[in-house]
Write a protein that holds these residues in place. Structure first.
Motif, PDB file in Angstrom:
ATOM      1  N   GLN A 234      45.207  44.578  69.415  1.00 48.91           N
ATOM      2  CA  GLN A 234      44.205  43.877  69.017  1.00 48.91           C
ATOM      3  C   GLN A 234      44.721  42.737  68.523  1.00 48.91           C
ATOM      4  O   GLN A 234      45.335  42.593  67.285  1.00 48.91           O
ATOM      5  CB  GLN A 234      43.595  44.648  68.128  1.00 48.91           C
TER       6      GLN A 234
ATOM      7  N   LEU B 258      36.442  45.073  67.591  1.00 49.63           N
ATOM      8  CA  LEU B 258      36.556  46.361  68.145  1.00 49.63           C
ATOM      9  C   LEU B 258      35.442  47.234  67.395  1.00 49.63           C
ATOM     10  O   LEU B 258      34.988  46.911  66.114  1.00 49.63           O
ATOM     11  CB  LEU B 258      37.990  46.856  68.149  1.00 49.63           C
TER      12      LEU B 258
ATOM     13  N   THR C  31      37.291  53.062  65.934  1.00 49.75           N
ATOM     14  CA  THR C  31      38.834  52.631  65.602  1.00 49.75           C
ATOM     15  C   THR C  31      39.222  53.222  64.136  1.00 49.75           C
ATOM     16  O   THR C  31      38.165  53.213  63.221  1.00 49.75           O
ATOM     17  CB  THR C  31      38.982  51.263  65.500  1.00 49.75           C
TER      18      THR C  31
ATOM     19  N   THR D 228      36.290  59.792  71.502  1.00 51.13           N
ATOM     20  CA  THR D 228      35.395  58.924  70.692  1.00 51.13           C
ATOM     21  C   THR D 228      34.440  59.671  70.203  1.00 51.13           C
ATOM     22  O   THR D 228      33.756  60.469  70.504  1.00 51.13           O
ATOM     23  CB  THR D 228      34.962  57.785  71.570  1.00 51.13           C
TER      24      THR D 228
ATOM     25  N   ASP E 174      42.890  57.697  63.929  1.00 51.41           N
ATOM     26  CA  ASP E 174      42.205  57.446  64.948  1.00 51.41           C
ATOM     27  C   ASP E 174      43.059  57.875  66.274  1.00 51.41           C
ATOM     28  O   ASP E 174      44.250  57.526  66.457  1.00 51.41           O
ATOM     29  CB  ASP E 174      41.965  55.793  65.307  1.00 51.41           C
TER      30      ASP E 174
ATOM     31  N   TYR F 168      39.450  54.527  71.074  1.00 48.20           N
ATOM     32  CA  TYR F 168      39.120  53.265  71.845  1.00 48.20           C
ATOM     33  C   TYR F 168      40.029  53.099  72.956  1.00 48.20           C
ATOM     34  O   TYR F 168      39.630  52.815  74.052  1.00 48.20           O
ATOM     35  CB  TYR F 168      39.161  52.097  70.992  1.00 48.20           C
TER      36      TYR F 168
ATOM     37  N   SER G  17      49.871  51.199  63.782  1.00 44.30           N
ATOM     38  CA  SER G  17      49.389  51.869  64.841  1.00 44.30           C
ATOM     39  C   SER G  17      50.831  52.343  65.685  1.00 44.30           C
ATOM     40  O   SER G  17      51.823  51.871  65.639  1.00 44.30           O
ATOM     41  CB  SER G  17      48.707  50.668  65.841  1.00 44.30           C
TER      42      SER G  17
END
Length: 270
Positions: free
Chosen positions: A139, A145, A150, A181, A203, A207, A232
């Motif tokens: 991203q 987003l 997220t 999700t 997360d 996504y 991440s």
């Protein structure tokens, strides 16, 4: 980004450019007038007919950029101008104070660190420290987003009340992007309760499949969530690194919150 849509040609035209310039000039005049701006002042200072000034003031008032005193019929800056100004004042200290901390966290973990703020129902990336490991999905700064899908978004949403969440998501169904999700607002609220109690949220490819992250909210001196920071990972590294990353991320977010004036009690959450 190039303008698109049915009005893009109007925005690119000389007439569209003049309309934008006039609107901005009106806002500048309103800011300098101390709330005592009249229709005749606008027409005189911009050199336009009163009818044009009337239409311009009407548009700016309807959209919240100006407010009109019904008794004096004078105009002043509206709540929309305050919101934009407040967002700028908040955002600049946030990114300035967060970037060095994010860079240190990136150097410690070797993973990508992001900072986001909440815009409507999206998380907007406002700063990033790129890790040494490549990601399947990245991203970029300026990208939005969906918050519910997220980690950053859920960390940001955790600062809202149930009433505010309901206002953002009046329909219980949420857009689904992957098999993990959250599909309903009810599910989202349950996850947000967990985030509030533990001080962080994960997360698991909600996504983009294969990209997992840990995210932590950042608070200011008023105990308000003004941002969120995440680390991440590709899924294959998550199990081995997530616990260490979570501890480091909590410390980093606490440091940014401290720099924004958050109290020790607030920083100690989670």
């Amino acid at each position: 980004m190039e303008p698109t849509g049915p009005n893009s040609e109007q925005l690119d035209s000389p007439a569209g450019g003049r309309a934008v310039e006039r609107a901005l000039s009106v806002l500048e005049l309103a800011a300098a007038s101390g709330g005592r701006l009249r229709l005749t002042d606008i027409a005189d200072k911009l050199g336009i007919p009163k009818s044009s000034a009337h239409n311009l003031l009407g548009s700016l008032t309807r959209t919240g950029w100006l407010e009109r005193n019904p008794r004096t019929r004078e105009f002043s800056l509206g709540v929309r101008a305050w919101e934009i100004g407040h967002a700028y004042v908040t955002l600049k200290p946030l990114t300035q104070r967060a970037q060095p901390v994010m860079d240190s966290l990136r150097d410690l973990l070797g993973e990508t660190v992001r900072l986001s703020v909440l815009v409507d129902t999206d998380n907007l990336c406002v700063a990033k420290s790129s890790g040494t490991h490549p990601l399947i999905f990245d991203q970029p700064v300026g990208a939005r987003l969906p918050a519910h899908a997220t980690g950053l978004g859920k960390a940001l949403l955790s600062g809202l009340t149930t009433e505010q969440i309901t206002a953002l998501y009046p329909d219980d169904k949420l857009d689904v992007f992957t098999s993990t999700t959250l599909a309903t607002v009810r599910d989202l609220e349950m996850r947000l309760e967990e985030a509030r109690s533990q001080g962080w949220v994960e997360d698991h490819g909600e996504y983009v499949p294969g990209i997992w992250c840990v995210a932590v909210p950042i608070r200011d001196e008023d105990d308000a969530v003004v941002g969120a920071m995440s680390v991440s990972f590709p899924v294959e590294r998550f199990a081995a690194e997530s616990e260490h990353a979570r501890r480091a991320l909590l410390q980093a977010a606490a440091e940014v919150s401290r720099r924004l004036g958050a109290s020790h009690a607030v920083i100690g959450r989670g």
